[in-house]
Design an enzyme around this catalytic site. Structure first.
Site, PDB file in Angstrom:
ATOM      1  N   HIS A 160      -4.463 -39.395  17.417  1.00  0.00           N
ATOM      2  CA  HIS A 160      -5.419 -39.223  16.299  1.00  0.00           C
ATOM      3  C   HIS A 160      -4.808 -39.632  14.964  1.00  0.00           C
ATOM      4  O   HIS A 160      -5.207 -39.132  13.913  1.00  0.00           O
ATOM      5  CB  HIS A 160      -5.919 -37.778  16.186  1.00  0.00           C
ATOM      6  CG  HIS A 160      -6.354 -37.169  17.474  1.00  0.00           C
ATOM      7  ND1 HIS A 160      -7.674 -37.168  17.886  1.00  0.00           N
ATOM      8  CD2 HIS A 160      -5.653 -36.573  18.461  1.00  0.00           C
ATOM      9  CE1 HIS A 160      -7.755 -36.568  19.068  1.00  0.00           C
ATOM     10  NE2 HIS A 160      -6.537 -36.199  19.445  1.00  0.00           N
ATOM     11  N   SER A 282      -0.065 -61.905  -3.866  1.00  0.00           N
ATOM     12  CA  SER A 282      -1.399 -61.778  -4.437  1.00  0.00           C
ATOM     13  C   SER A 282      -1.521 -62.735  -5.613  1.00  0.00           C
ATOM     14  O   SER A 282      -0.541 -63.028  -6.297  1.00  0.00           O
ATOM     15  CB  SER A 282      -1.611 -60.338  -4.910  1.00  0.00           C
ATOM     16  OG  SER A 282      -2.577 -60.297  -5.931  1.00  0.00           O
TER      17      SER A 282
END
Ligand code: ARG
Length: 433
Positions: A160, A282
């Protein structure tokens, strides 16, 4: 104006050229992928024709020599497959006819473009399954090597996405190694399934010639004949679907690995650093280093799923050849092309990634030892498991635990303390030979 084998189009008719272009689509460009197979199959067909007396030996020699030259020129970039030729099949016949005149015009005897495209695609798929098998074995090998080198390096095991129990790089990397071995087996089996020869069935109804199909089959290295001519046409796209199904197994697994890596390279985890060729910067944020390769590789499964669904959509057809079938080519070629490339590049990605072992170890907080402690109570105190599970572990008990000891104690076969990587290595060896 597009060049056709079959007729002359009356250019004066409204939209005649656009209609023809629509029908040809990207065919001639896609046919670059299967052109060499088409040439090989044409040579085998010609050889079969010689055996039943449709071509003389000298005619066959001329055709073979011409096909050999076409192959060389295509490979060296001196022959371009592009419009105005309608498709690769036409290109071969035009070339033979242009060079050999009436001898070249004989080559299509007893053959249709319908079985011609099928045999080329079948050879292409066979090749792609070999490529898939090879890359799966390479991926298995590199994962195995990383698993071995860091067999006992601790890493949290998550369920999980919550920290669950101490795990290891050995277990994590070993999981991908075993998986890619299994997928290599699927690729091998699928290659065998695909390996039947459709050539010699013409348009889907055979011909009034005793074609030497066995000879042609053998020349092209197929294991068996695909016998029934209608079945040949009706199976178009279905061999492709099966090949995509195996590819999907590989891209599913690649997707999971990439997911792990996109998490593990984040600042939150900080477990893994990728080699510089796999990351980008970026355009606005000078501080960024982005795992673009991993993300595009993860998205390959979407490409395969899209191709699968496109194929299934096209295949809603009655018996016999329908031109719809031309549209089985683009999704398969697109998906095989980019996904196999991503899988191949992932070998180096895995080989070169760096682990931050301190960050990994620091992420194993003491609570992760709770399961070990409960099971030890069962063994040492004879408690029923549920009771042992309910007894809370003290901070002191938890604090004394080391990840390393937990890994060594996890001796259930296949787990961190007994990974049996040697068994995977043996499987790899036997699949390689
Ligand atoms: N480009 C065609 C295809 O892929 C080749 C077969 C054409 N056959 C025909 N009957 N028009 O299906």
């Amino acid at each position: 104006m597009t060049e056709y084998l079959w007729s002359k189009v009356d250019k004066s008719l409204p939209d005649a050229e656009r209609v023809q272009q629509f029908m040809s689509g990207a065919d001639v460009v896609l046919d670059r992928e299967i052109f060499l197979f088409d040439i090989q199959a044409t040579a085998a067909h010609a050889s079969g024709l010689q055996r039943i007396g449709v071509l003389t030996e000298s005619e066959l020699d001329q055709i073979q020599a011409e096909l050999k030259q076409l192959t060389d020129q295509f490979q060296s970039g001196d022959f371009h497959l592009e419009p105005p030729t309608e498709d690769g099949h036409s290109a071969i016949e035009f070339r033979l006819t242009e060079r050999l005149g009436p001898v070249g015009q004989k080559v299509h005897t007893g053959r249709s473009r319908n079985d011609q495209v099928q045999v080329a695609m079948r050879m292409y798929l066979r090749d792609q399954m070999d490529r898939l098998r090879t890359v799966c074995l390479e991926l298995a090998a590199v994962c195995l090597q990383r698993a071995e080198t860091d067999a006992m390096t601790p890493l949290p095991g998550y369920t999980h996405l919550q920290r669950a129990v101490p795990s290891s790089i050995g277990l994590w990397m070993g999981s991908f190694a075993e998986s890619f071995l299994d997928i290599a087996v699927l690729a091998t089996v699928t290659r065998q399934w695909i390996n039947s020869c459709p050539l010699g069935t013409a348009a889907g109804y055979g011909v009034n010639l005793a074609l030497d199909r066995e000879h042609v089959r053998e020349q092209l290295g197929f294991e068996r004949l695909q016998l029934n001519p209608m079945y040949v046409q009706n199976s178009r796209g279905r061999f492709e679907l099966q090949a995509l199904a195996v590819l999907a197994q590989a891209t599913l697994e690649l997707r999971r690995l990439c997911w792990d890596l996109s998490l593990y390279t984040s600042q939150e985890f900080g477990f893994v650093e990728l080699a510089s060729e796999f990351v980008t910067g970026s355009s606005i944020m000078p501080n960024k280093s982005n795992p673009d390769f991993v993300e595009l590789a993860r998205a390959q499964h979407a490409v395969v799923q899209g191709a699968t669904s496109e194929l299934q959509g096209v295949l809603s057809l009655p018996s016999g050849y329908q031109r719809d079938l031309q549209l089985t080519k683009p999704p398969v070629i697109r998906a095989m092309g980019s996904s196999l490339l991503a899988l191949e590049l992932a070998v180096r990605l895995i080989d070169t990634m760096r682990f931050d072992r301190d960050r990994m170890a620091a992420a194993i907080d003491p609570l992760l030892h709770s399961t070990d402690i409960a099971i030890e109570r069962v063994v040492q105190q004879g408690l029923p498991f549920r009771e042992a599970y309910r007894q809370p572990s003290t901070d002191e008990e938890l604090g004394q635990r080391a990840a390393d000891a937990s890994l060594h104690a996890r001796v259930s076969p296949g787990a961190c303390g007994d990974l049996r990587l040697d068994q995977l290595k043996q499987r790899l060896q036997s699949l390689r030979s």
